[in-house]
Design a protein around this motif. Structure first.
Motif: not given
Length: 291
Positions: A139-141, A147-149, A171-178, A206-209
């Motif tokens: 989960y990145t912003v 932007i979710l990879f 910014q990375i907010l979570n490296g595994d899940k959202s 965060t609003k999903l892009g």
């Protein structure tokens, strides 16, 4: 301990000398006022036992790490560590609002690990009832949008998220899940208390892009997925209780709604800045928020 995760307010009662993950504190609400949103909807009560007894609920699913029983739509879950001869914990829904959790004393010292601790609460079951789902992703912003990879373990989610952080100041907010949920009719990404080996866990909505599914390759190519392919990809990386048909139906409905509202891409990529440049070029063509 009062917790707010997504739109779910719940309370966890446990022995105060129990060592739990530090990330739990990021989801704790210190009062039951505006920040907590009122009284807890679910009360979890944790007790420590020398052993766990099986109840009389009908077993509806048996897997290596979880056995599920059910009666009158109330679940029991027996949780196992792979290879262990007996469960480390038992989750029992007493009614819609009260849940009993029994933890075996022999495993008590293992719950400072995020995945172990949160496995006790069946949060995905309670989130789906509130139209929210858990996606396996980094989960990145970027420019105030998520932007979710996403993709299977080892595909390079953390690598691509780190490249965007390094080269685009995201910014990375979570490296595994959202957690994915709607707010004001718009899909958002939200913080989740499980972050895997990344140890990056920020409780922020965060609003999903865009959602980007990854493949590894020698060249960088980006394809915008059709709605049907997007739904298949999303479902493949959601936490789904497949023994519960209502859960499965709801997950597909929410995945379809996400695919209708959000552009979903497939990025075949190399582990370098050229992958960032390739994806950014396509996003600039199709995403008004990135301009």
């Amino acid at each position: 301990m009062n917790i707010k995760c997504g739109e779910l307010n719940f309370k966890i009662g446990y022995n105060s000398d129990w060592e739990i993950p530090k990330n739990v504190a990021k989801f704790v609400c210190k009062n039951e006022g505006a920040h907590f949103g009122g009284s807890p909807e679910i009360n979890y009560n944790i007790e420590f036992k020398d052993m766990i007894k099986q109840d009389n609920r009908q077993i509806i699913s048996t897997k290596q790490e979880i056995i599920v029983g059910c009666e009158d739509n109330l679940e029991t879950r027996y949780l196992f560590i792979k290879g262990a001869p007996y469960p480390y914990a038992k989750y029992t829904e007493v009614d819609e609002s009260n849940i009993s959790i029994e933890v075996v004393n022999n495993f008590k010292d293992m719950f400072d690990i995020d995945t172990m601790f949160w496995s006790l609460f069946a949060l995905e079951r309670h989130m789906i009832k509130r139209d929210a789902v858990v996606l396996h992703c980094a989960y990145t912003v970027y420019k105030d949008h998520a932007i979710l990879f996403s993709g299977p373990s080892g595909i390079g989610k953390s690598t691509q998220a780190s490249l965007w952080e390094k080269h685009r100041n995201s910014q990375i907010l979570n490296g595994d899940k959202s957690l994915l949920l709607k707010q004001g009719g718009e899909w958002c990404a939200d913080g989740w208390p499980v972050c895997g080996s990344s140890e990056i866990c920020v409780n922020k909505r965060t609003k999903l892009g865009s959602i980007v599914f990854l493949n590894q390759g020698k060249e960088n190519t980006v394809v915008k997925l059709s709605k049907s392919n997007a739904v298949k990809k999303i479902i493949s990386q959601l936490t789904v209780n497949y023994w519960n048909l209502d859960f499965v139906d709801k997950a597909f409905t929410l995945a379809e709604d996400i695919a209708n509202d959000i552009n979903v891409y497939e990025l075949t990529c190399t582990p370098d800045v050229s992958a960032v440049e390739a994806l950014e070029g396509i996003l600039k063509e199709g995403e008004p928020w990135i301009l």
